[in-house]
Motif scaffolding. Structure first.
Motif, PDB file in Angstrom:
ATOM      1  N   SER A 581       0.951  -1.231  -0.020  1.00  0.00           N
ATOM      2  CA  SER A 581       0.014  -0.042   0.059  1.00  0.00           C
ATOM      3  C   SER A 581       0.970   1.307  -0.090  1.00  0.00           C
ATOM      4  N   LEU A 582       0.397   2.203  -0.497  1.00  0.00           N
ATOM      5  CA  LEU A 582       0.983   3.577  -0.424  1.00  0.00           C
ATOM      6  C   LEU A 582       1.227   4.021   0.899  1.00  0.00           C
ATOM      7  N   ASP A 583       0.368   3.858   1.846  1.00  0.00           N
ATOM      8  CA  ASP A 583       0.644   4.212   3.154  1.00  0.00           C
ATOM      9  C   ASP A 583       1.852   3.507   3.865  1.00  0.00           C
ATOM     10  N   LYS A 584       1.928   2.159   3.517  1.00  0.00           N
ATOM     11  CA  LYS A 584       3.100   1.448   3.969  1.00  0.00           C
ATOM     12  C   LYS A 584       4.421   2.256   3.298  1.00  0.00           C
ATOM     13  N   ALA A 585       4.445   2.543   2.315  1.00  0.00           N
ATOM     14  CA  ALA A 585       5.662   3.308   1.548  1.00  0.00           C
ATOM     15  C   ALA A 585       5.791   4.414   2.225  1.00  0.00           C
ATOM     16  N   LYS A 586       4.730   5.297   2.483  1.00  0.00           N
ATOM     17  CA  LYS A 586       5.210   6.367   3.109  1.00  0.00           C
ATOM     18  C   LYS A 586       5.648   6.390   4.645  1.00  0.00           C
ATOM     19  N   GLN A 587       5.168   5.185   5.250  1.00  0.00           N
ATOM     20  CA  GLN A 587       5.577   5.147   6.481  1.00  0.00           C
ATOM     21  C   GLN A 587       7.211   4.750   6.575  1.00  0.00           C
ATOM     22  N   ILE A 588       7.331   3.619   5.558  1.00  0.00           N
ATOM     23  CA  ILE A 588       8.877   3.374   5.437  1.00  0.00           C
ATOM     24  C   ILE A 588       9.925   4.658   5.115  1.00  0.00           C
ATOM     25  N   MET A 589       9.318   5.307   4.148  1.00  0.00           N
ATOM     26  CA  MET A 589      10.337   6.609   4.222  1.00  0.00           C
ATOM     27  C   MET A 589      10.198   7.658   5.176  1.00  0.00           C
ATOM     28  N   GLN A 590       9.246   7.761   5.876  1.00  0.00           N
ATOM     29  CA  GLN A 590       9.317   8.725   7.137  1.00  0.00           C
ATOM     30  C   GLN A 590      10.306   8.097   8.092  1.00  0.00           C
ATOM     31  N   GLU A 591      10.015   6.969   8.467  1.00  0.00           N
ATOM     32  CA  GLU A 591      11.103   6.065   9.483  1.00  0.00           C
ATOM     33  C   GLU A 591      12.289   5.938   9.229  1.00  0.00           C
ATOM     34  N   HIS A 592      12.649   6.128   8.046  1.00  0.00           N
ATOM     35  CA  HIS A 592      14.323   5.846   7.528  1.00  0.00           C
ATOM     36  C   HIS A 592      14.801   7.131   6.893  1.00  0.00           C
ATOM     37  N   GLN A 593      13.870   8.163   6.991  1.00  0.00           N
ATOM     38  CA  GLN A 593      14.362   9.619   6.390  1.00  0.00           C
ATOM     39  C   GLN A 593      14.670   9.435   5.082  1.00  0.00           C
ATOM     40  N   ILE A 594      14.139   9.006   4.114  1.00  0.00           N
ATOM     41  CA  ILE A 594      14.467   8.828   2.771  1.00  0.00           C
ATOM     42  C   ILE A 594      13.476   9.326   1.841  1.00  0.00           C
ATOM     43  N   ASN A 595      14.056   9.866   0.758  1.00  0.00           N
ATOM     44  CA  ASN A 595      13.048  10.423  -0.287  1.00  0.00           C
ATOM     45  C   ASN A 595      13.065   9.861  -1.658  1.00  0.00           C
ATOM     46  N   CYS A 596      13.512   8.562  -1.524  1.00  0.00           N
ATOM     47  CA  CYS A 596      13.846   7.736  -2.735  1.00  0.00           C
ATOM     48  C   CYS A 596      13.501   6.242  -2.243  1.00  0.00           C
ATOM     49  N   LEU A 597      12.793   5.432  -2.683  1.00  0.00           N
ATOM     50  CA  LEU A 597      12.177   4.118  -2.361  1.00  0.00           C
ATOM     51  C   LEU A 597      12.114   3.098  -3.689  1.00  0.00           C
ATOM     52  N   PRO A 598      13.467   2.239  -3.785  1.00  0.00           N
ATOM     53  CA  PRO A 598      13.142   1.514  -5.191  1.00  0.00           C
ATOM     54  C   PRO A 598      12.286   0.309  -4.947  1.00  0.00           C
ATOM     55  N   VAL A 599      11.539  -0.041  -6.074  1.00  0.00           N
ATOM     56  CA  VAL A 599      10.302  -1.135  -6.204  1.00  0.00           C
ATOM     57  C   VAL A 599      11.178  -2.106  -6.889  1.00  0.00           C
ATOM     58  N   VAL A 600      10.973  -3.205  -6.074  1.00  0.00           N
ATOM     59  CA  VAL A 600      11.521  -4.571  -6.640  1.00  0.00           C
ATOM     60  C   VAL A 600      10.550  -5.750  -6.872  1.00  0.00           C
ATOM     61  N   HIS A 601      10.871  -6.524  -7.728  1.00  0.00           N
ATOM     62  CA  HIS A 601       9.985  -7.862  -7.966  1.00  0.00           C
ATOM     63  C   HIS A 601      11.079  -9.052  -8.177  1.00  0.00           C
TER      64      HIS A 601
END
Length: 610
Positions: A581-601
């Motif tokens: 979910s987008l909420d999960k992505a935002k949570q991860i970015m806030q917790e780790h203070q990052i502004n780029c989150l790679p998406v993998v499969h």
């Protein structure tokens, strides 16, 4: 095939036995023609309406069996994919307001399907290729759980002995290997049937072939697959390649594909067409029970020719020859298979009216078309129309002519005359033919979809744009406006979507990537040239191994820029799946203070979320 219990032909004995009955069916068909038993009149029409089932957020649903059980109507049947169903209309006499009657019948049946679908949190949609289809939806997990589909899948795979190779090039390009026939489930059609007098069958069949290219141009409906812009009617390429039993080496020979336009003009009788199919394409399946149809015919009974019909059900000509029995009488039909489902019911009926009108309106000028037009010109017209739609220039009677001019000056007048001479009510002719004429002058579905899709991507991701397209089409499929009157989309709010947005809704896909072995000098210049601050790093297997940022380069200071990316990249990465979910992505970015989150499969880098 859908009405028969079948099994795969495996042993030489099984094949010989089936072939024996198949040849008897051919002899029975010849005998029925010789004895003038095949019905010549009245002429009837019919249709097969395929449609999609989608979830409440417009993705493919898996609930075809549940919905079918709730519908509980003999007009409905399954298709190979769990997200598709089919309606078989009642045959109608070709007279008066038969097309309006068909329109009403299909409207009632689709309304019934919609009501049943809603009880399973599912919706119906008539469309050629569902825009929200993803690669995961064509796995065998989405195959309808009925034995005949698994048997067909197994037979086609065994016949090919290789993965199916799909390669379609349009504005974008799609290239993949696939291990089942489930790609065929991407296609949803509105198959039109017209009964043909057996005395003129072959000439009428050749005429159907000749008009296929120009007719398809105005019908093109499916330019997108998996988010890529491919052909104006991508279904043609997808279906051709999805069940091609030829191995890659035999594609270069003259062996014909099971899905084809044909190899030449037809000659002789309708039985000769079937003989050609049997000669070129081996049988894959057999019915559990065989019938001696010569013996049945000798008893003055009408045979169903089950062996022949089964073989014919695995030969997918775009104009297919059909034998059937109705009211105790045998008849012959041409099934037009290249008409796409949707975008509205009225568009579909208009397509049928135009095609039937052309078939009926064949003038003396176009009789015996095989002596007046090269077959390869007709075939090339069809393939060009599939690729380019209304932008096609056709070779018509040795002259080059635009699709618009050919429609307005030649084919539409022929169709109108054919309908009038057959006694079709003007209230059926004028509205439906008006839809075709208006579409020629404005936009057909593929043109509307491409314009809208590109507009939507100005603000949205491809993924969300496809969802918006699907939602709009779903809302307007039973409206009074046909596609020629639809406004081009620039935004469409998805107020009725209940599921929360996922990462795939917001990821950026038009990205630059660098390899571990690239120099830092190259990386620094890419960032300057393209005004970007993050670059994913991949290895030779396209696996994500690191990330390099503008901040990393600044920290390096005067370090020799000839160093490789691998020596400076960050390797302890925080990543996410595109399904989260987008909420999960935002949570991860806030917790780790990052502004780029790679998406993998599965370790393979796909996209980036910012």
């Amino acid at each position: 095939m859908g009405q028969l219990k079948v099994k795969q032909l495996k042993t030489p004995g099984e094949k010989a036995k089936y072939t024996h009955y198949l040849i008897k069916d051919l002899k029975a068909l010849d005998k029925m023609q010789e004895e003038d038993l095949i019905e010549k009149e009245p002429i009837r029409i019919g249709a097969e309406q395929e449609f999609c089932l989608v979830t409440e957020d417009y993705f493919p649903s898996k609930k075809c069996m549940e919905v079918l059980e709730t519908i509980d109507d003999k007009h409905f049947t399954t298709e190979i994919g769990k997200f598709n169903l089919e309606i078989n209309s009642d045959p109608l006499l070709l007279k008066d307001k038969c097309f309006s009657e068909l329109d009403t019948q299909l409207q009632n049946l689709l309304t019934k399907a919609e009501k049943a679908s809603n009880s399973h949190q599912t919706k119906t949609l008539i469309t050629g290729i569902l825009p929200t289809l993803r690669y995961k939806h064509i796995s065998e997990k989405y195959m309808t759980p009925k034995p005949r589909y698994y048997v067909l899948n197994s037979a086609l795979k065994d016949s090919r002995s290789q993965h199916f190779n799909i390669h379609i090039k349009g504005v974008d390009e799609l290239s993949l290997f696939h291990n089942s026939v489930m790609l065929e489930a991407c296609n949803t059609s509105f198959q039109t049937h017209l009964q043909i007098n057996p005395d003129e069958f072959v000439d009428k069949y050749n005429w159907a072939q000749a008009i296929s290219g120009p007719v398809l141009a105005v019908y093109t409906n499916s330019p997108l697959l998996f988010g890529r812009e491919l052909w104006a009617e991508t279904r043609i390429a997808v279906f051709t390649q999805s069940i091609d039993t030829r191995t890659n080496s035999l594609v270069f020979d003259e062996k014909q594909s099971r899905v084809s336009f044909g190899a030449s003009w037809e000659k002789g009788s309708v039985t000769d067409i079937f003989r050609d199919h049997i000669s070129r394409l081996r049988s894959l399946l057999t019915p559990n029970e065989q019938e001696d149809n010569l013996e049945i015919l000798n008893k003055v009974e009408i045979p169903k020719l089950k062996a022949l019909q089964l073989h014919n059900g695995t030969v997918y000509k775009w104009n297919r020859v059909c034998y059937g029995v109705g009211g105790g009488k045998p008849h012959l039909r041409i099934e037009c298979r290249y008409i796409s489902s949707g975008p509205t019911l009225k568009d579909e009926i208009a397509n049928m009216v135009f095609w039937v009108g052309l078939m009926l309106g064949q003038t003396e000028e176009y009789k015996h078309i095989s002596s007046k037009m090269e077959f390869r010109s007709a075939k090339n017209n069809f393939l060009k129309a599939a690729r380019y739609g209304m932008e096609t220039k056709f070779k018509w009677m040795d002259k080059l002519i635009s699709a618009e001019d050919l429609m307005l000056k030649t084919l539409i007048p022929i169709a109108k005359t054919g309908l009038q001479n057959t006694g079709i009510n003007k209230d059926d002719i004028n509205p439906y033919m008006g839809i075709i004429q208006s579409r020629v002058k404005s936009l057909n579905r593929s043109q509307w979809m491409i314009k809208s899709y590109r507009n939507l991507q100005e603000e949205k991701s491809r993924f969300e744009s496809r969802q918006q397209l699907t939602a709009f089409m779903r809302k307007h499929q039973f409206g009074h406006k046909t596609v020629d009157n639809w406004e081009t989309l620039s935004d469409y709010r998805l107020n009725d979507i209940k599921n929360k947005p996922i990462v795939k809704h917001r990821i950026k896909t038009n990205l630059f990537m660098v390899y571990e072995s690239d120099s830092l000098e190259l990386v620094s210049h890419i960032m300057k040239w393209k005004s970007i601050h993050h670059l994913p790093v991949i290895n030779n297997k396209k696996e994500l191994t690191g990330l390099i940022t503008w901040t990393d380069l600044i920290k390096l200071g005067n370090l020799d820029m000839r160093f490789t990316v691998k020596e400076a990249m960050q390797t302890e990465l925080i990543t996410i799946s595109q399904e989260k979910s987008l909420d999960k992505a935002k949570q991860i970015m806030q917790e780790h203070q990052i502004n780029c989150l790679p998406v993998v499969h599965k370790k393979t880098f796909r996209n980036t979320y910012y």
